[in-house]
Design an enzyme around this catalytic site. Sequence first.
Site, PDB file in Angstrom:
ATOM      1  N   ARG A 242     -30.330 -67.194 -38.954  1.00  0.00           N
ATOM      2  CA  ARG A 242     -31.464 -66.246 -39.193  1.00  0.00           C
ATOM      3  C   ARG A 242     -31.702 -66.660 -40.458  1.00  0.00           C
ATOM      4  O   ARG A 242     -31.029 -66.876 -41.463  1.00  0.00           O
ATOM      5  CB  ARG A 242     -31.123 -64.787 -38.890  1.00  0.00           C
ATOM      6  N   GLU A 271     -40.243 -65.787 -41.756  1.00  0.00           N
ATOM      7  CA  GLU A 271     -40.894 -66.557 -40.610  1.00  0.00           C
ATOM      8  C   GLU A 271     -42.029 -65.831 -39.843  1.00  0.00           C
ATOM      9  O   GLU A 271     -41.707 -64.657 -39.775  1.00  0.00           O
ATOM     10  CB  GLU A 271     -40.253 -67.474 -39.687  1.00  0.00           C
ATOM     11  N   HIS A 289     -38.087 -72.744 -35.550  1.00  0.00           N
ATOM     12  CA  HIS A 289     -37.294 -71.748 -34.892  1.00  0.00           C
ATOM     13  C   HIS A 289     -37.188 -72.220 -33.375  1.00  0.00           C
ATOM     14  O   HIS A 289     -37.410 -71.623 -32.360  1.00  0.00           O
ATOM     15  CB  HIS A 289     -37.651 -70.491 -34.776  1.00  0.00           C
TER      16      HIS A 289
HETATM   17  P1  NAD Z   1     -21.540 -65.026 -32.622  1.00  0.00           P
HETATM   18  O1  NAD Z   1     -21.740 -63.635 -32.593  1.00  0.00           O
HETATM   19  O2  NAD Z   1     -20.735 -65.675 -31.292  1.00  0.00           O
HETATM   20  O3  NAD Z   1     -20.703 -65.612 -33.732  1.00  0.00           O
HETATM   21  C1  NAD Z   1     -21.113 -65.194 -35.183  1.00  0.00           C
HETATM   22  C2  NAD Z   1     -19.573 -65.516 -35.881  1.00  0.00           C
HETATM   23  O4  NAD Z   1     -20.053 -64.959 -37.226  1.00  0.00           O
HETATM   24  C3  NAD Z   1     -18.454 -64.518 -35.358  1.00  0.00           C
HETATM   25  O5  NAD Z   1     -17.525 -65.450 -35.332  1.00  0.00           O
HETATM   26  C4  NAD Z   1     -18.528 -63.441 -36.526  1.00  0.00           C
HETATM   27  O6  NAD Z   1     -16.916 -63.008 -36.640  1.00  0.00           O
HETATM   28  C5  NAD Z   1     -18.731 -64.174 -37.824  1.00  0.00           C
HETATM   29  N1  NAD Z   1     -19.291 -63.233 -38.719  1.00  0.00           N
HETATM   30  C6  NAD Z   1     -19.895 -62.236 -38.762  1.00  0.00           C
HETATM   31  N2  NAD Z   1     -20.250 -61.593 -40.030  1.00  0.00           N
HETATM   32  C7  NAD Z   1     -19.436 -62.726 -40.683  1.00  0.00           C
HETATM   33  C8  NAD Z   1     -19.598 -62.454 -42.301  1.00  0.00           C
HETATM   34  N3  NAD Z   1     -20.044 -61.723 -43.189  1.00  0.00           N
HETATM   35  N4  NAD Z   1     -18.926 -63.544 -42.861  1.00  0.00           N
HETATM   36  C9  NAD Z   1     -18.460 -64.677 -42.103  1.00  0.00           C
HETATM   37  N5  NAD Z   1     -18.571 -64.621 -40.457  1.00  0.00           N
HETATM   38  C10 NAD Z   1     -19.253 -63.657 -40.267  1.00  0.00           C
HETATM   39  O7  NAD Z   1     -22.906 -65.457 -32.717  1.00  0.00           O
HETATM   40  P2  NAD Z   1     -23.573 -67.079 -32.149  1.00  0.00           P
HETATM   41  O8  NAD Z   1     -24.130 -66.791 -30.819  1.00  0.00           O
HETATM   42  O9  NAD Z   1     -22.736 -68.188 -32.638  1.00  0.00           O
HETATM   43  O10 NAD Z   1     -25.072 -66.846 -33.133  1.00  0.00           O
HETATM   44  C11 NAD Z   1     -24.768 -67.245 -34.553  1.00  0.00           C
HETATM   45  C12 NAD Z   1     -26.125 -67.239 -35.155  1.00  0.00           C
HETATM   46  O11 NAD Z   1     -27.308 -68.083 -34.748  1.00  0.00           O
HETATM   47  C13 NAD Z   1     -26.822 -65.895 -35.280  1.00  0.00           C
HETATM   48  O12 NAD Z   1     -27.526 -65.547 -36.146  1.00  0.00           O
HETATM   49  C14 NAD Z   1     -27.952 -65.883 -33.975  1.00  0.00           C
HETATM   50  O13 NAD Z   1     -29.051 -64.995 -33.969  1.00  0.00           O
HETATM   51  C15 NAD Z   1     -28.308 -67.465 -34.374  1.00  0.00           C
HETATM   52  N6  NAD Z   1     -29.119 -68.133 -33.225  1.00  0.00           N
HETATM   53  C16 NAD Z   1     -30.117 -68.948 -33.543  1.00  0.00           C
HETATM   54  C17 NAD Z   1     -30.893 -69.443 -32.531  1.00  0.00           C
HETATM   55  C18 NAD Z   1     -31.948 -70.517 -33.169  1.00  0.00           C
HETATM   56  O14 NAD Z   1     -32.700 -70.594 -32.051  1.00  0.00           O
HETATM   57  N7  NAD Z   1     -32.030 -71.038 -33.989  1.00  0.00           N
HETATM   58  C19 NAD Z   1     -30.677 -69.370 -31.288  1.00  0.00           C
HETATM   59  C20 NAD Z   1     -29.341 -68.515 -30.939  1.00  0.00           C
HETATM   60  C21 NAD Z   1     -28.761 -67.993 -31.892  1.00  0.00           C
END
Ligand code: NAD
Length: 323
Positions: A242, A271, A289
């Site tokens: 994000r 964005e 995105h």
């Molecule tokens: P997820 O919840 O499976 O994994 C996130 C990880 O971050 C978890 O393991 C959690 O423990 C860790 N975390 C939380 N807070 C933290 C911190 N302060 N420091 C370190 N680690 C921390 O999420 P995901 O499905 O893997 O998604 C990851 C990111 O990708 C999210 O921001 C999501 O919105 C984004 N995303 C983007 C797109 C895109 O099109 N660009 C698509 C899907 C998801």
Amino acid sequence: MTKTIFVTRQIPEVGISILRNKGYIVDVREKTSIPSQKEIMKALKKKPYDAVISLLTDKIDVAIFDAAPTVKIYSNYASGFDNIDTAEAEKRGVIITNAPAVSTSEAVAEHTFALMLSLAARIVEADEFVRRGKYDGWDPMNFIGTDILGKTLGLIGAGRIGGQVAHYAKAFGLKIIYSDVKRNEMIENESGATYFSTPEEVLKQADIVSLHVPLMDSTKHLINAERLAMMKKTAFLINTSRGPIVDECALVEALKNKIIAGAGLDVFEYEPKLSKGLVKLDNVILTPHIASASDTARNEMATLVAQNIVDFFEGKVPANKVN
Ligand code: NAD
């Protein structure tokens, strides 16, 4: 009473069909533009809707909840749900679900690699060079990039997407280090990843830093000027998570002043607006995105958002309930 659902913008038909085949009435907003909050409220006041399929561009907060008291579930068409005030929803007994499709994690992990390899091999600059008619023959010194084999990949966040990136990274011969608030033993066992409890050590050691944390108060500007300065001068930063997780003004300065070598960004702090100076830099690759925009991922997401609503209407706890 027949259940009615409002969808704030067109999503793949497969999801809409699941709902219509159940006999529900589904109203899909026809415009393709991002709706303003006012527009969403106006639409929700037209009927006593039971459910809403929202998108990550829709701000779902007190104002929306007040405007649509009959809506009992918001099924968000995204893995992230930082666009929704989940605490306020919980207070009101409103269910929030997300759509963490397996194929979304795969698509985002692939896009992460696309950005990584494009930066390393200078694909975008080279493509532009050829298109502009500047290619006048092979030159041993032209577009010398870098290889990623044997380099260190630093993951910040190793959940669904970070874990998938680690899986691909092993095949690319990358050494993996990561930090997360929770340890991920699966990637340690499968990919030999080394865990650090704080991001600092990852930032210092990695040749490529890739961000995969959710957007929350604790992760906003996780990457700021101070942390960019900890990175190697030769390092790349990839952000497919994000936008606000990176202080974009600080990143522009770091790229301009060669504090780091380059960045690949699929998401932006404000964005669709871009911070001043970002587009002028040739050491950054920008995509709008689209990391999860594979046909498989989008169809699976549409299926999940529909299934979350069906489950809720049929008295089950939706599999992807987040509050
Ligand atoms: P997820 O919840 O499976 O994994 C996130 C990880 O971050 C978890 O393991 C959690 O423990 C860790 N975390 C939380 N807070 C933290 C911190 N302060 N420091 C370190 N680690 C921390 O999420 P995901 O499905 O893997 O998604 C990851 C990111 O990708 C999210 O921001 C999501 O919105 C984004 N995303 C983007 C797109 C895109 O099109 N660009 C698509 C899907 C998801």
